[in-house]
Each structure stands twice: as structure tokens, then as C-alpha cells.
Design an enzyme around this catalytic site. Structure first.
Site, PDB file in Angstrom:
ATOM      1  N   CYS A  69     125.329 -23.300 130.323  1.00 18.71           N
ATOM      2  CA  CYS A  69     125.863 -22.033 129.862  1.00 18.71           C
ATOM      3  C   CYS A  69     126.822 -21.565 130.941  1.00 18.71           C
ATOM      4  O   CYS A  69     126.891 -22.159 132.009  1.00 18.71           O
ATOM      5  CB  CYS A  69     124.752 -20.999 129.731  1.00 18.71           C
ATOM      6  SG  CYS A  69     123.432 -21.534 128.636  1.00 18.71           S
TER       7      CYS A  69
ATOM      8  N   ARG B 128     131.676 -24.010 128.660  1.00 21.54           N
ATOM      9  CA  ARG B 128     130.329 -24.441 129.042  1.00 21.54           C
ATOM     10  C   ARG B 128     129.312 -24.203 127.918  1.00 21.54           C
ATOM     11  O   ARG B 128     128.152 -24.600 128.032  1.00 21.54           O
ATOM     12  CB  ARG B 128     129.883 -23.680 130.291  1.00 21.54           C
ATOM     13  CG  ARG B 128     130.807 -23.856 131.471  1.00 21.54           C
ATOM     14  CD  ARG B 128     130.330 -23.048 132.642  1.00 21.54           C
ATOM     15  NE  ARG B 128     129.063 -23.526 133.126  1.00 21.54           N
ATOM     16  CZ  ARG B 128     128.911 -24.497 134.008  1.00 21.54           C
ATOM     17  NH1 ARG B 128     129.963 -25.087 134.519  1.00 21.54           N
ATOM     18  NH2 ARG B 128     127.714 -24.879 134.396  1.00 21.54           N
TER      19      ARG B 128
ATOM     20  N   TRP C 165     124.999 -22.252 125.534  1.00 20.94           N
ATOM     21  CA  TRP C 165     124.877 -23.534 124.826  1.00 20.94           C
ATOM     22  C   TRP C 165     123.380 -23.747 124.725  1.00 20.94           C
ATOM     23  O   TRP C 165     122.702 -24.014 125.720  1.00 20.94           O
ATOM     24  CB  TRP C 165     125.529 -24.640 125.632  1.00 20.94           C
ATOM     25  CG  TRP C 165     125.602 -25.971 124.938  1.00 20.94           C
ATOM     26  CD1 TRP C 165     126.554 -26.374 124.049  1.00 20.94           C
ATOM     27  CD2 TRP C 165     124.706 -27.084 125.109  1.00 20.94           C
ATOM     28  NE1 TRP C 165     126.295 -27.673 123.645  1.00 20.94           N
ATOM     29  CE2 TRP C 165     125.175 -28.128 124.283  1.00 20.94           C
ATOM     30  CE3 TRP C 165     123.568 -27.309 125.873  1.00 20.94           C
ATOM     31  CZ2 TRP C 165     124.543 -29.358 124.198  1.00 20.94           C
ATOM     32  CZ3 TRP C 165     122.934 -28.538 125.787  1.00 20.94           C
ATOM     33  CH2 TRP C 165     123.424 -29.550 124.960  1.00 20.94           C
TER      34      TRP C 165
ATOM     35  N   ASN D  94     121.839 -19.679 133.736  1.00 24.47           N
ATOM     36  CA  ASN D  94     122.280 -21.015 133.354  1.00 24.47           C
ATOM     37  C   ASN D  94     121.331 -21.992 134.008  1.00 24.47           C
ATOM     38  O   ASN D  94     121.159 -21.972 135.225  1.00 24.47           O
ATOM     39  CB  ASN D  94     123.707 -21.275 133.852  1.00 24.47           C
ATOM     40  CG  ASN D  94     124.100 -22.733 133.702  1.00 24.47           C
ATOM     41  OD1 ASN D  94     123.693 -23.393 132.759  1.00 24.47           O
ATOM     42  ND2 ASN D  94     124.898 -23.234 134.633  1.00 24.47           N
ATOM     43  N   GLY D  95     120.701 -22.840 133.206  1.00 24.28           N
ATOM     44  CA  GLY D  95     119.771 -23.831 133.763  1.00 24.28           C
ATOM     45  C   GLY D  95     118.587 -23.983 132.841  1.00 24.28           C
ATOM     46  O   GLY D  95     118.636 -23.577 131.675  1.00 24.28           O
TER      47      GLY D  95
ATOM     48  N   GLU E  99     136.065 -45.357 123.332  1.00 22.01           N
ATOM     49  CA  GLU E  99     136.552 -44.010 123.669  1.00 22.01           C
ATOM     50  C   GLU E  99     137.267 -43.389 122.456  1.00 22.01           C
ATOM     51  O   GLU E  99     137.087 -42.206 122.154  1.00 22.01           O
ATOM     52  CB  GLU E  99     137.477 -44.093 124.895  1.00 22.01           C
ATOM     53  CG  GLU E  99     138.224 -42.833 125.267  1.00 22.01           C
ATOM     54  CD  GLU E  99     137.336 -41.636 125.555  1.00 22.01           C
ATOM     55  OE1 GLU E  99     136.109 -41.773 125.666  1.00 22.01           O
ATOM     56  OE2 GLU E  99     137.882 -40.518 125.653  1.00 22.01           O
TER      57      GLU E  99
ATOM     58  N   LYS F 120     136.192 -39.905 120.554  1.00 25.27           N
ATOM     59  CA  LYS F 120     137.097 -38.769 120.334  1.00 25.27           C
ATOM     60  C   LYS F 120     137.149 -38.416 118.837  1.00 25.27           C
ATOM     61  O   LYS F 120     137.139 -37.241 118.473  1.00 25.27           O
ATOM     62  CB  LYS F 120     138.516 -39.096 120.821  1.00 25.27           C
ATOM     63  CG  LYS F 120     138.677 -39.078 122.315  1.00 25.27           C
ATOM     64  CD  LYS F 120     138.692 -37.668 122.870  1.00 25.27           C
ATOM     65  CE  LYS F 120     138.385 -37.592 124.337  1.00 25.27           C
ATOM     66  NZ  LYS F 120     137.067 -38.032 124.799  1.00 25.27           N
TER      67      LYS F 120
ATOM     68  N   GLU G  79     133.907 -36.569 117.944  1.00 18.67           N
ATOM     69  CA  GLU G  79     133.673 -35.214 118.478  1.00 18.67           C
ATOM     70  C   GLU G  79     134.755 -34.224 118.079  1.00 18.67           C
ATOM     71  O   GLU G  79     134.465 -33.048 117.892  1.00 18.67           O
ATOM     72  CB  GLU G  79     133.470 -35.235 120.000  1.00 18.67           C
ATOM     73  CG  GLU G  79     134.716 -35.445 120.810  1.00 18.67           C
ATOM     74  CD  GLU G  79     134.508 -35.273 122.312  1.00 18.67           C
ATOM     75  OE1 GLU G  79     133.737 -34.402 122.729  1.00 18.67           O
ATOM     76  OE2 GLU G  79     135.153 -36.017 123.070  1.00 18.67           O
TER      77      GLU G  79
ATOM     78  N   HIS H 176     129.213 -60.212 113.166  1.00 19.37           N
ATOM     79  CA  HIS H 176     127.768 -60.361 113.409  1.00 19.37           C
ATOM     80  C   HIS H 176     126.970 -59.212 112.808  1.00 19.37           C
ATOM     81  O   HIS H 176     125.866 -58.936 113.260  1.00 19.37           O
ATOM     82  CB  HIS H 176     127.506 -60.482 114.915  1.00 19.37           C
ATOM     83  CG  HIS H 176     128.134 -61.707 115.513  1.00 19.37           C
ATOM     84  ND1 HIS H 176     127.700 -62.982 115.222  1.00 19.37           N
ATOM     85  CD2 HIS H 176     129.197 -61.855 116.348  1.00 19.37           C
ATOM     86  CE1 HIS H 176     128.457 -63.864 115.866  1.00 19.37           C
ATOM     87  NE2 HIS H 176     129.375 -63.199 116.554  1.00 19.37           N
TER      88      HIS H 176
ATOM     89  N   LYS I 230     131.394 -28.529 127.683  1.00 17.80           N
ATOM     90  CA  LYS I 230     132.190 -29.367 128.582  1.00 17.80           C
ATOM     91  C   LYS I 230     131.388 -29.891 129.753  1.00 17.80           C
ATOM     92  O   LYS I 230     131.676 -30.952 130.301  1.00 17.80           O
ATOM     93  CB  LYS I 230     133.399 -28.580 129.082  1.00 17.80           C
ATOM     94  CG  LYS I 230     134.327 -29.463 129.859  1.00 17.80           C
ATOM     95  CD  LYS I 230     135.760 -29.143 129.616  1.00 17.80           C
ATOM     96  CE  LYS I 230     136.666 -30.205 130.188  1.00 17.80           C
ATOM     97  NZ  LYS I 230     136.765 -31.385 129.320  1.00 17.80           N
TER      98      LYS I 230
HETATM   99  C1  F6R Z   1     133.962 -36.440 125.614  1.00 20.83           C
HETATM  100  C2  F6R Z   1     133.450 -35.842 126.827  1.00 20.83           C
HETATM  101  C3  F6R Z   1     132.067 -36.182 127.253  1.00 20.83           C
HETATM  102  C4  F6R Z   1     132.006 -36.244 128.789  1.00 20.83           C
HETATM  103  C5  F6R Z   1     130.561 -36.407 129.259  1.00 20.83           C
HETATM  104  C6  F6R Z   1     130.482 -36.533 130.764  1.00 20.83           C
HETATM  105  O1  F6R Z   1     135.279 -36.030 125.373  1.00 20.83           O
HETATM  106  O2  F6R Z   1     134.126 -35.090 127.462  1.00 20.83           O
HETATM  107  O3  F6R Z   1     131.606 -37.371 126.695  1.00 20.83           O
HETATM  108  O4  F6R Z   1     132.774 -37.315 129.219  1.00 20.83           O
HETATM  109  O5  F6R Z   1     129.812 -35.298 128.857  1.00 20.83           O
HETATM  110  O6  F6R Z   1     131.075 -35.445 131.395  1.00 20.83           O
HETATM  111  P1  F6R Z   1     131.553 -35.507 132.891  1.00 20.83           P
HETATM  112  O7  F6R Z   1     132.722 -36.407 132.974  1.00 20.83           O
HETATM  113  O8  F6R Z   1     131.870 -34.100 133.266  1.00 20.83           O
HETATM  114  O9  F6R Z   1     130.394 -36.071 133.666  1.00 20.83           O
END
Ligand code: F6R
Length: 594
Positions: free
Chosen positions: A2, A27, A72, A98-99, A467, A471, A474, A490, A589
Site C-alpha cells: 500500500c 502501490r 492494495w 503498509n505491510g 514477457e 504484458k 496484465e 508437445h 507496482k
Molecule cells: C509486470 C511487472 C511485474 C514486476 C514484478 C517484479 O509488468 O511489472 O511482473 O516485474 O512484480 O517487480 P520488481 O521488478 O519491482 O521486483
């Protein structure tokens, strides 16, 4: 996971808290709230939804000291009751957290037996009741006593109706103080405060601070301490969209600059050499890259790049699954990738790596983030603040970092000049790709008609297929799966057909002939195929339905360009679907829960 913020000064706190909350909204954004001290009372307002939703319902709240939170959800559904701030029984103490408090159930039972009434399902609410239990006019004392009961992680900001300031404290969750003129601040991260001050103090685990308009006192283990004041160098304009409809698009467009900045000072101007300012240490016998989500994909690319340029053994692990045996890593360097520097799974994995004897290097975009306290050495990305929840430019900066590190530790004789030359040319190649987006729009319309798709690749592009799929899931809410091209037959072949398109990453490299074979097999099963191929590839069009071109590059650098093409495709698909691109549902994030 959060965001918390706090303000005390002589101005109206509400607009300041709301601006700071907007900056930490990445966050978490399922609910939010504020509490302000006003005429001897605590005024608390909270609701489900984002900061702007609350702002639209709440014109003004007066008071010159207050706290704020954006959530969050972890413990307790995202609803108004579970939103922060949480008050004590009297309504005169309010707190944001937060935690995660691991022992909250036992504490809650005990507090209920003592007569406390709870209004939420959260772990955080136990803390307000614990502070209430100990509060007798000195909020600092009460918070110190309350946290002795807590097992888990916390960044807390607490106010009480008759206390002229804010008490903040942290353990394993980030918290930064901002110093102003006749006003002081706290927040989960420094950029949140940038609009109001550049002077910040990073609290360490266990530090507690009492903020008043004219003073900041920091305490560690019962003793007053002074901590260094840092100057933030990021610009406030970097935190704005500057004309782009979304941060994601702005951040994709920033990538040529990000590559340049992350390279600056790290490749020799006179010789083909990567120079990294690493603390002196015996070079490793092997390299292990770890990370989560997108950062794990950068780790995989690190592993594959090292394997392509040198005989040094290299591995990549999802951080949460990395659990080496004691003493098994004495000859290894573990390179931990995390753009936020706060991901709990990655930080715990670094601790396990150290316990196994490894030398650890943290790679992050956020100075003074938690990873800096657990790693033996640090490598900083130069991406600037990334606001959109989906990582784009920080992924690119991670690629620059892992390629540089690999070239530094395992320089390939005879190939180094060519690879360093290609590194230097990447900003302009990425720029060219960004400038030539016309063919993307037609594909966006086509692909948006489907509910599922596969992305396939071979060799060093396989992590880019993963990757790209991440993307699309998400940001565009499209079910996509990344797959090594050879693996389709397979099992996943069973899902191919006219309703399941396939995107093939097909740069003309050593893998190209085998990629064409895979494409032919897929076409036979009836799936529409779109290829991402080099702009000088005049053959690929004969095998596929559509082609998206990228500038010609060395095969080991094609992942960078394929990444950008897929980022743009995802962005425009999500925009056409009218989705909340910068804040996808259920995500945050910085993932500070295990
Ligand atoms: C996807 C994304 C997440 C982060 C993951 C790790 O777009 O951003 O998959 O890559 O949560 O986050 P970090 O890099 O901050 O450890």
C-alpha cells in the site's frame, strides 16, 4: 502493499496529502483514505476506489496535520470498512499501515477480550487499538509500546487528536521523510514528495520519527539519532504524462533515452570494453540471475546472453523459488533484478543466496530502496521514475544492465567490439521502431478480435515471448501464452486453430530456419500467424498472414527490439479495449508481500 503519506505544517494538509497519495497510487488503488487533525478532533474519510474518486466526493477537509493511505488489499476485501485510516475505539487515534502483521489474529482476540471493538477485517486495525491501549498523551511512547507486540512488516503513520504532529515507524516496509520549511512529510517513497521537497531522509528498519511542523526527531532503539539528508535528483516533470494519454506510452517512448543513460560511463570511450564500478571481489565461477515477473524475464535474458558469449555457467531463477543449499554458492555471484527494489520475494531470495555463500549484486531503479540494504553491491538503472504499473522502460534498463554486466565479467574474445558497437546503436534503433508504428494499428484491430493467443520464439527470444504474454495479460486483459517454438507440438498444438492466433518472433538469426519450420506447422493447423521480423526480410511474408517489422540488429540484440514491438502492440490493444492501462485491476507496482 500500500502507499502511506503524512504531512504536518501550517498549510491545509488535505490537498497536499491528496497530491502525495496520487504519487503512491501505483502501490495499490482499490481504496484510499485520509485522517486530519481538526480543532482537537480526528476527521477520517475513506472509500473504495482510487484517489480521484475520493477527491471527487470530498471537496475539502480542513486541518494542517494528517495522514493518508492507498490500499492494495491483502487481509480483508477491498471495501470501505477495510480501507485505511483505522481508528481506535474512541475515534481519537488514526493510523495508516503498509505491510503485514503475521500475528494479528491472536492480538485481535486478546484486544476483543479486553473490550476493544473492531470495525474491519484487516490486520492493521489491531495496531490502532494497541496504540490506544498505551496512549496517555505521549504518542511516541504509545507507538513504541504497541510495536513490541507486532510480528511482521510495517510502515506506520499515526496521529492522535491531542498530539501536535505525526509519529511514523518502519520495519521491512519502506518509509521516507521529507524535510520542508515549517512543514515536514513522510511517504512510502521519495518521488511522492517531489512536488513539495527534494530533501529526504531514508529511515532504516526499526527507526521511528516524530514529525512536527518545526522539527523532526528520529529514534533508533530508544536513542535520538541523526540520519543523512539526501537530495532527490528526479524532476517533478518526469512524474507527469507530459501530453501522453498514458504513462505506459510515455515510458515506452522514453526507452532510447533510458538505454543511453544506463550506458553512460559504463562503456569505455576509447576501447571496446564494459566498465562497471563494482566493488572489488573475486570474479565469479558462475552467474545466477534472479527476479520476479518481468524482472525474471530479464534474468532469463541475462542467463541466455552469458551462455551465448562465454563458457561461464549461468542460470536464472524465479526469486520466490530460489532456495540454494547452505554453502552451495561460494563460487557464484547472484544478480537480483528488481525495478522497485522492494519486492519481498526477491529480497528474501537475496538473503538465502548470502546464506549459501554467494556474493550478491542488486540491480534496481530506486536509490535507497530496501534491496540496497541486503545486497553486497549495487548497480543502478537510470530509467527515471516509472509510474505505469506495467514495467516497460525499467525492463529495457534491466536488459542494458545484464548485458553490460555479462560483457564486463565474461568478455567474448573477438566479439566484444561488435557487441559494444551494437549496444551503442540500440538507442537509435529503438527510436526508429517507435517512430514507425503505422503497421501496428491494423494488427491491433485484428488481434483484438480474439480471446487467446500464443507467442512463440526460439533461443534468446524465448524470454521475450514470455514477457510479451505477461504484458498482454496484465495490460490488455488478453489470455496469452509465451512458448518456445519447439514446445508447441508437445501439447499446445491441441489449442491451435482459426480462433487462436500465434505471434512468431522471427528475427533472421541462426534460429530462423527452424522458426520457419514451426510457422509452417502452425499454419497447417489453421492458426493465423503474425511475425515480428527484420525490416530487410523479404521472405517471411510468404509464410505468415501479417508482418510487423523491426530494425535489423545483431541477433543477440533482437530481444530488445521485439520487446518494444510487443509493448507497443499491447499498449494499443489495451487502448482500443478502453482499459485502465496504467493501473490494471488487482495489481500493484511494488509487491511487498511474500
Ligand atoms: C509486470 C511487472 C511485474 C514486476 C514484478 C517484479 O509488468 O511489472 O511482473 O516485474 O512484480 O517487480 P520488481 O521488478 O519491482 O521486483
Amino acid at each position: 502493499m500500500c502507499g502511506v503519506v503524512a504531512y504536518t505544517g501550517f498549510k491545509e494538509a488535505y490537498p497536499i496529502l491528496m497530491s502525495c497519495l496520487k504519487r503512491v497510487e501505483y502501490r495499490g488503488y482499490d481504496s484510499c483514505g485520509v485522517a486530519l487533525l481538526d480543532g482537537g478532533d480526528v476527521q477520517s474519510h475513506k472509500d473504495v476506489g482510487a484517489v480521484d474518486d475520493l477527491r471527487s466526493k470530498l471537496e475539502h477537509v480542513s486541518g494542517a496535520t494528517g495522514i493518508g493511505h492507498t490500499r492494495w488489499a491483502t487481509v480483508g476485501k477491498p471495501n470501505k470498512e477495510n480501507a485505511h485510516p483505522h481508528l481506535d475505539c474512541s475515534g481519537r487515534i488514526a493510523l495508516v499501515h503498509n505491510g503485514d502483521i503475521d500475528n494479528f489474529m491472536a492480538l485481535k482476540d486478546e484486544l476483543i477480550k479486553q473490550g476493544h471493538t473492531f470495525t474491519s477485517e484487516t490486520d492493521s486495525e489491531v495496531i490502532s487499538h494497541l496504540v490506544e491501549r498505551y496512549y496517555a498523551g505521549d504518542l511516541r511512547e504509545a507507538v513504541i509500546k504497541a510495536i513490541t507486540h507486532l510480528e511482521g512488516s510495517y510502515a506506520l503513520a499515526v496521529v492522535a487528536a491531542d498530539f501536535p504532529g505525526v509519529v511514523v515507524v518502519r520495519k521491512e516496509s519502506p518509509l521516507v521523510l521529507g524535510l520542508g520549511e515549517h512543514e515536514n512529510f513522510a511517504a512510502s517513497d521519495a518521488p511522492a514528495l517531489l512536488e513539495f521537497t527534494r530533501r529526504v531522509v531514508y529511515l532504516e528498519d526499526g527507526d521511528l520519527a516524530v514529525l512536527k511542523p518545526e522539527s523532526v526527531e528520529i529514534w533508533r532503539a530508544g536513542t535520538r539519532i541523526e540520519l543523512p539528508v539526501h537530495q532527490i535528483t528526479w524532476n517533478v516533470s518526469e512524474l507527469d504524462r507530459v501530453g501522453y494519454p498514458h504513462f505506459m506510452l510515455k515510458e515506452i517512448h522514453e526507452q532510447p533515452r533510458v538505454i543511453r543513460d544506463t550506458l553512460v560511463g559504463r562503456i569505455s570511450l576509447t576501447e571496446p570494453r564494459a566498465d562497471l564500478p563494482l566493488a572489488a571481489h573475486k570474479p565469479p565461477a558462475r552467474l545466477i540471475f534472479i527476479g520476479c515477473g518481468t524482472s525474471y524475464h530479464a534474468a532469463l535474458l541475462g542467463q541466455l546472453f552469458v551462455s551465448q558469449i562465454s563458457p561461464m555457467p549461468a542460470h536464472a531463477y524465479v526469486a520466490s523459488e530460489f532456495d540454494p543449499l547452505p554453502s552451495s554458492l561460494k563460487d557464484a555471484w547472484v544478480v537480483a533484478l528488481t525495478q522497485s527494489g522492494e519486492t519481498t520475494d526477491t529480497i528474501n531470495a537475496i538473503r538465502r543466496a548470502k546464506a549459501a555463500g554467494a556474493w550478491t549484486i542488486g540491480v534496481t531503479n530506486v536509490k535507497e530502496s530496501s534491496i540496497t540494504r541486503v545486497s553486497d553491491d549495487m548497480l543502478y538503472l537510470q530509467a527515471g521514475p516509472e509510474v505505469s504499473v506495467a514495467a516497460t522502460k525499467t525492463f529495457m534498463a534491466q536488459l542494458v544492465a545484464v548485458y553490460l554486466l555479462s560483457l564486463h565479467l565474461a568478455p567474448p574474445p573477438g566479439q566484444l567490439g561488435e557487441l559494444i558497437g551494437e549496444l551503442r546503436s540500440m538507442p537509435s534503433k529503438v527510436q526508429r521502431l517507435i517512430n514507425s508504428q503505422s503497421s501496428i494499428q491494423a494488427l491491433v484491430k485484428k488481434l483484438n478480435a480474439y480471446d487467446h493467443l500464443f507467442l512463440i520464439a526460439r533461443g534468446i527470444n524465448v524470454p521475450v515471448a514470455y514477457e510479451g504474454a505477461l504484458k498482454l495479460k496484465e495490460v490488455a486483459y488478453l489470455h496469452a501464452e509465451g512458448c518456445a517454438a519447439g514446445e508447441l507440438k508437445h501439447g499446445p498444438f491441441a489449442l491451435l486453430g482459426q480462433n487462436t492466433p500465434v505471434i512468431a518472433l522471427a528475427p533472421r538469426d541462426a534460429q530462423y530456419p527452424r522458426m520457419l519450420t514451426a510457422i509452417k506447422e502452425i499454419k497447417t493447423r489453421g492458426s493465423p500467424v503474425m511475425a515480428i521480423a527484420f525490416s530487410d526480410d523479404n521472405d517471411i511474408g510468404r509464410y505468415v498472414d501479417d508482418v510487423l517489422t523491426i530494425p535489423v540488429a545483431h541477433g543477440l540484440f533482437s530481444p530488445w527490439l521485439n520487446t518494444v514491438a510487443l509493448q507497443l502492440l499491447t499498449y494499443y490493444m489495451a487502448a482500443a479495449r478502453n482499459l485502465p492501462i496504467d493501473k490494471p485491476r488487482h495489481l500493484a507496482k511494488s509487491v511487498t508481500v511474500p
